[in-house]
Each structure stands twice: as structure tokens, then as C-alpha cells.
Design a protein around this motif. Structure first.
Motif, PDB file in Angstrom:
ATOM      1  N   GLN A 270       0.823  -1.209   0.000  1.00  0.00           N
ATOM      2  CA  GLN A 270       0.000   0.000   0.000  1.00  0.00           C
ATOM      3  C   GLN A 270       0.855   1.257   0.000  1.00  0.00           C
ATOM      4  O   GLN A 270       0.600   2.208  -0.742  1.00  0.00           O
ATOM      5  CB  GLN A 270      -0.920   0.014   1.227  1.00  0.00           C
ATOM      6  N   VAL A 271       1.896   1.254   0.813  1.00  0.00           N
ATOM      7  CA  VAL A 271       2.778   2.412   0.899  1.00  0.00           C
ATOM      8  C   VAL A 271       3.481   2.660  -0.429  1.00  0.00           C
ATOM      9  O   VAL A 271       3.574   3.800  -0.904  1.00  0.00           O
ATOM     10  CB  VAL A 271       3.802   2.216   2.034  1.00  0.00           C
ATOM     11  N   GLN A 272       3.968   1.615  -1.048  1.00  0.00           N
ATOM     12  CA  GLN A 272       4.647   1.778  -2.332  1.00  0.00           C
ATOM     13  C   GLN A 272       3.701   2.341  -3.390  1.00  0.00           C
ATOM     14  O   GLN A 272       4.077   3.214  -4.177  1.00  0.00           O
ATOM     15  CB  GLN A 272       5.220   0.437  -2.784  1.00  0.00           C
ATOM     16  N   GLU A 273       2.468   1.861  -3.398  1.00  0.00           N
ATOM     17  CA  GLU A 273       1.483   2.367  -4.357  1.00  0.00           C
ATOM     18  C   GLU A 273       1.208   3.841  -4.123  1.00  0.00           C
ATOM     19  O   GLU A 273       1.130   4.635  -5.070  1.00  0.00           O
ATOM     20  CB  GLU A 273       0.185   1.555  -4.231  1.00  0.00           C
ATOM     21  N   ASP A 274       1.077   4.237  -2.872  1.00  0.00           N
ATOM     22  CA  ASP A 274       0.794   5.637  -2.555  1.00  0.00           C
ATOM     23  C   ASP A 274       1.973   6.538  -2.898  1.00  0.00           C
ATOM     24  O   ASP A 274       1.792   7.648  -3.412  1.00  0.00           O
ATOM     25  CB  ASP A 274       0.444   5.781  -1.074  1.00  0.00           C
ATOM     26  N   VAL A 275       3.181   6.077  -2.628  1.00  0.00           N
ATOM     27  CA  VAL A 275       4.358   6.889  -2.956  1.00  0.00           C
ATOM     28  C   VAL A 275       4.483   7.057  -4.466  1.00  0.00           C
ATOM     29  O   VAL A 275       4.802   8.146  -4.959  1.00  0.00           O
ATOM     30  CB  VAL A 275       5.637   6.268  -2.355  1.00  0.00           C
ATOM     31  N   ARG A 276       4.222   5.998  -5.207  1.00  0.00           N
ATOM     32  CA  ARG A 276       4.253   6.124  -6.665  1.00  0.00           C
ATOM     33  C   ARG A 276       3.232   7.158  -7.139  1.00  0.00           C
ATOM     34  O   ARG A 276       3.490   7.931  -8.064  1.00  0.00           O
ATOM     35  CB  ARG A 276       3.966   4.769  -7.324  1.00  0.00           C
ATOM     36  N   THR A 277       2.058   7.165  -6.516  1.00  0.00           N
ATOM     37  CA  THR A 277       1.037   8.141  -6.887  1.00  0.00           C
ATOM     38  C   THR A 277       1.498   9.553  -6.548  1.00  0.00           C
ATOM     39  O   THR A 277       1.334  10.481  -7.357  1.00  0.00           O
ATOM     40  CB  THR A 277      -0.288   7.844  -6.159  1.00  0.00           C
ATOM     41  N   LEU A 278       2.082   9.745  -5.373  1.00  0.00           N
ATOM     42  CA  LEU A 278       2.571  11.070  -4.980  1.00  0.00           C
ATOM     43  C   LEU A 278       3.612  11.587  -5.967  1.00  0.00           C
ATOM     44  O   LEU A 278       3.562  12.756  -6.387  1.00  0.00           O
ATOM     45  CB  LEU A 278       3.174  11.006  -3.572  1.00  0.00           C
ATOM     46  N   VAL A 279       4.545  10.727  -6.345  1.00  0.00           N
ATOM     47  CA  VAL A 279       5.574  11.140  -7.305  1.00  0.00           C
ATOM     48  C   VAL A 279       4.954  11.392  -8.669  1.00  0.00           C
ATOM     49  O   VAL A 279       5.287  12.363  -9.355  1.00  0.00           O
ATOM     50  CB  VAL A 279       6.690  10.085  -7.388  1.00  0.00           C
ATOM     51  N   GLY A 280       4.016  10.532  -9.072  1.00  0.00           N
ATOM     52  CA  GLY A 280       3.364  10.706 -10.365  1.00  0.00           C
ATOM     53  C   GLY A 280       2.603  12.010 -10.453  1.00  0.00           C
ATOM     54  O   GLY A 280       2.682  12.727 -11.465  1.00  0.00           O
ATOM     55  N   VAL A 281       1.864  12.357  -9.415  1.00  0.00           N
ATOM     56  CA  VAL A 281       1.132  13.628  -9.397  1.00  0.00           C
ATOM     57  C   VAL A 281       2.105  14.798  -9.492  1.00  0.00           C
ATOM     58  O   VAL A 281       1.880  15.772 -10.226  1.00  0.00           O
ATOM     59  CB  VAL A 281       0.271  13.748  -8.127  1.00  0.00           C
ATOM     60  N   ALA A 282       3.212  14.723  -8.759  1.00  0.00           N
ATOM     61  CA  ALA A 282       4.201  15.802  -8.776  1.00  0.00           C
ATOM     62  C   ALA A 282       4.810  15.982 -10.168  1.00  0.00           C
ATOM     63  O   ALA A 282       4.939  17.107 -10.675  1.00  0.00           O
ATOM     64  CB  ALA A 282       5.294  15.523  -7.753  1.00  0.00           C
ATOM     65  N   LEU A 283       5.171  14.890 -10.805  1.00  0.00           N
ATOM     66  CA  LEU A 283       5.791  14.960 -12.129  1.00  0.00           C
ATOM     67  C   LEU A 283       4.801  15.398 -13.204  1.00  0.00           C
ATOM     68  O   LEU A 283       5.180  16.016 -14.209  1.00  0.00           O
ATOM     69  CB  LEU A 283       6.386  13.601 -12.499  1.00  0.00           C
ATOM     70  N   SER A 284       3.533  15.075 -12.996  1.00  0.00           N
ATOM     71  CA  SER A 284       2.511  15.388 -14.000  1.00  0.00           C
ATOM     72  C   SER A 284       1.994  16.818 -13.886  1.00  0.00           C
ATOM     73  O   SER A 284       1.336  17.310 -14.807  1.00  0.00           O
ATOM     74  CB  SER A 284       1.332  14.416 -13.863  1.00  0.00           C
ATOM     75  N   ASN A 285       2.256  17.466 -12.761  1.00  0.00           N
ATOM     76  CA  ASN A 285       1.741  18.820 -12.518  1.00  0.00           C
ATOM     77  C   ASN A 285       2.869  19.690 -11.980  1.00  0.00           C
ATOM     78  O   ASN A 285       2.809  20.210 -10.869  1.00  0.00           O
ATOM     79  CB  ASN A 285       0.587  18.775 -11.514  1.00  0.00           C
TER      80      ASN A 285
END
Length: 346
Positions: A270-285
Motif C-alpha cells: 500500500q505504501v509503495q502504491e501511494d508513494v508512486r502516486t505522490l511522485v506521479g502527481v508531482a511529475l505530471s503537474n
């Protein structure tokens, strides 16, 4: 980033025309940022910083100054400058801050007596609140600064209010994770319910315009998640960061036996999935650059749970990229993770 009126974008520079303390604070922060992202002379920031303190400190000895919004804004700006000199992990920033915490506590006492304030002062309070979040995360200590009673409801409101609610929620979660109540199962369940309720009840405007599981089709990359406005980006980031902290500090996880191993594995996933999402949102915006800071804090806190070398490489690259572009110090976090990962550059 969540202020609909953007006081620090529009009002603060105008006030600096007639307030030399605020002017010097802005110049000091700008110079420090330039020195950390380019070859700009480091001593320029130091000069403006010292010049600002020469007028700020005497003014703050006067109780009347607590009512001066321009001086309070200057305090917040200098506090951010000081944070730029502190690693994300590995140091105690409280010893570096020249007294802004005491100043903000005086402001808090003022608010307790008179909770009706201008929108500009509210923006200053929120800035101080977010700064305290970072300090608490860096030191892994309870959240201590509660300037005002923030809205924590899920009733209809504008997007900025919904984003602010997630910031207040992170403050509550940090206090749970690192404070006296960290072992309370009932408190954990209530916070987890609040976290989920925000995602379910938030306005449709927070839903991304575009989503792709990973950015390059490799199956092992960060997602591409594009949002409309800064408040939507930051609201999502704070909500996910809070969930990461809650999942890691779940008091219902068995401490021994096979059940412990299974539960820990589920937490890591769960933590890995959430961290990937946090990084993805940052890189996408990337225009919402504080999203990168949220992602980096998550990496610093739980990056040790990533065992795949490609994942580790991408997280390390995110830390480097954030420091290079925005000047935020991530070297200490990188060094700690590299040691845990047994990183050798391959």
C-alpha cells in the motif's frame, strides 16, 4: 498553493513597496533560492537576511507588531528561507529557526482572544501551519502549532477549503503518529475514516482530467495524473501523505508471528502504491511545485520499504531533481536511503 486569493502572489509584493522589512525578506528568500539552483552568489542572501533581521527583531519586541500583517508575512518568508538550509532528515530544524516559533505562538494567543481575522492573516496562518507540518515530519515529533481552529468538515465548500481540510487532517495524523495517542485504535479508525471520507465527498473538480497507470508503458513507472488547479493537486497530495502515515502507524497490526509478516507485506504494498502516486502527481503537474516537496517527504519517510532497484533509482532521481530545480535540500535523505538500499550506483 491552496489560497484562492493568492495573497503571497499578489498582495505581499505590493506591500513590500512600502515595508522595508518585508522587502528584504523577499529579497533574501529569492537570493537563497537562486544560490541553491544556480551559481548565484550565496552571500547576497546572507546580506539581505541580516539586513531584514535588523528591522524585524526590534519590531517584534513590540506587542503591537503582532497585529502588523506585513511583519508576520516577513516572518513566514524568513522561516521558509531557514528551512531551505535544513536537510529533510537528519537534523533538528527547531534549533535553526531564529525565534519564529515563539512569534507564531504569540500570534496564536492573539487569535484565541480574537478569532475574527482578515483573509490575508488567514493565509499567513495557513503558511505557518504548513511549515509546522514539515518540521514535525522532519523531527518525527507531535504537531505543536495550532494557530486556529481549521475547518475539518465534509460539508459543501469551495475547492480551496477542501484542500485546506486535507492540510488540517495531516496535522491531526502527525499528532497521532508521533504523539501520545499513537496507540489508540479508536483514534486511528476515526482518522482513517476521515481520510476516506475526504476522497469520497470531495468535489468532482478534484478528479484528474487524465490518468495513465504508468508514464512510459513499462509497467514499473510512476503514473501520469493530470489535475486542473493547484488546489486539486495539493489536496490530493496531502490526503495521500496522511494515508501513508496512517497505514504505517496502524496500531491493529500484529506485532509477532506469521500474521505480522503478512500484515507488514500488505502495508509495504500500500505504501509503495501511494508513494508512486505522490511522485506521479508531482511529475505530471510540475507547475504546482510544492507537490514535489510532499513526494520527497514521503520518499524520505518510507523509501526504505522499496526493494526493487529500478524503484529505488527512480525515487533517488526524484530527490535529486527536486533539489536541482527547487533548491530544497534532499542530500541527507538520499544518503540515508542509499545506505539502507546498499546503493552503489547500479
Amino acid at each position: 498553493m491552496c489560497d484562492a486569493l493568492k495573497h503571497f502572489t499578489f498582495e505581499v509584493p505590493q506591500r513590500a513597496r512600502s515595508n522595508i522589512t518585508l522587502f528584504n525578506a523577499i529579497m533574501a528568500l529569492s537570493a537563497r533560492h537562486l544560490s541553491r539552483t544556480s551559481s548565484f552568489n550565496t552571500f547576497v542572501a546572507d546580506r539581505y537576511y541580516q539586513t531584514c533581521l535588523q528591522t524585524l527583531i526590534p519590531a517584534l519586541n513590540d506587542s503591537v507588531a503582532i497585529n502588523d500583517e506585513s511583519l508576520l508575512a516577513a516572518t513566514i518568508i524568513l522561516r521558509l528561507l531557514e528551512e531551505l538550509n535544513i536537510p529533510i532528515t537528519g537534523d533538528d530544524p527547531r534549533s535553526h529557526l531564529f525565534g519564529t516559533h515563539a512569534i507564531l505562538r504569540a500570534v496564536q494567543r492573539r487569535y484565541d482572544l480574537n478569532p475574527v481575522d482578515t483573509s490575508f492573516r488567514q493565509a499567513i496562518y495557513w503558511a505557518a501551519f504548513r511549515q509546522e507540518l514539515w518540521i514535525s515530519l522532519m523531527t518525527q515529533r507531535p504537531f505543536q502549532l495550532h494557530i486556529f481552529e481549521a475547518d475539518r468538515s465534509i460539508e459543501p465548500a469551495n475547492d480551496s477549503t477542501w484542500a485546506d481540510r486535507t492540510i488540517a487532517h495531516v496535522g491531526d495524523v502527525i499528532h497521532f503518529a508521533f504523539g501520545e495517542g499513537k496507540h489508540s485504535i479508536s483514534r486511528f479508525n476515526r482518522l482513517m475514516e476521515e481520510n476516506e471520507s475526504w476522497r469520497k465527498r470531495r468535489p468532482d473538480s478534484f478528479v484528474e482530467f487524465f490518468y495513465r497507470r504508468d508514464r512510459d508503458g513499462s509497467g514499473r513507472n510512476f503514473p501520469d495524473i493530470r489535475c486542473h488547479a493547484d488546489a486539486h493537486v495539493m489536496g490530493r497530495q496531502y490526503n495521500i501523505l496522511a494515508r501513508v502515515l496512517l497505514v504505517v502507524h496502524n496500531p491493529t497490526i500484529p506485532q509477532l508471528g506469521p500474521a505480522h509478516k503478512k500484515a507488514k507485506m500488505e502495508v509495504d504494498i500500500q505504501v509503495q502504491e501511494d508513494v508512486r502516486t505522490l511522485v506521479g502527481v508531482a511529475l505530471s503537474n510540475e507547475r504546482a511545485f510544492p507537490a514535489s516537496l510532499v513526494a520527497c517527504f514521503a520518499i524520505a519517510l518510507v523509501g526504505d520499504r522499496f526493494t526493487n532497484r529500478q524503484d529505488q533509482s527512480q525515487l533517488r532521481e526524484m530527490l535529486i531533481k527536486t533539489e536541482t530545480r527547487h533548491g530544497w535540500p534532499t542530500k541527507a535523505a538520499r544518503s540515508q536511503l542509499e545506505e539502507v538500499w546498499e546503493w552503489n550506483g547500479h
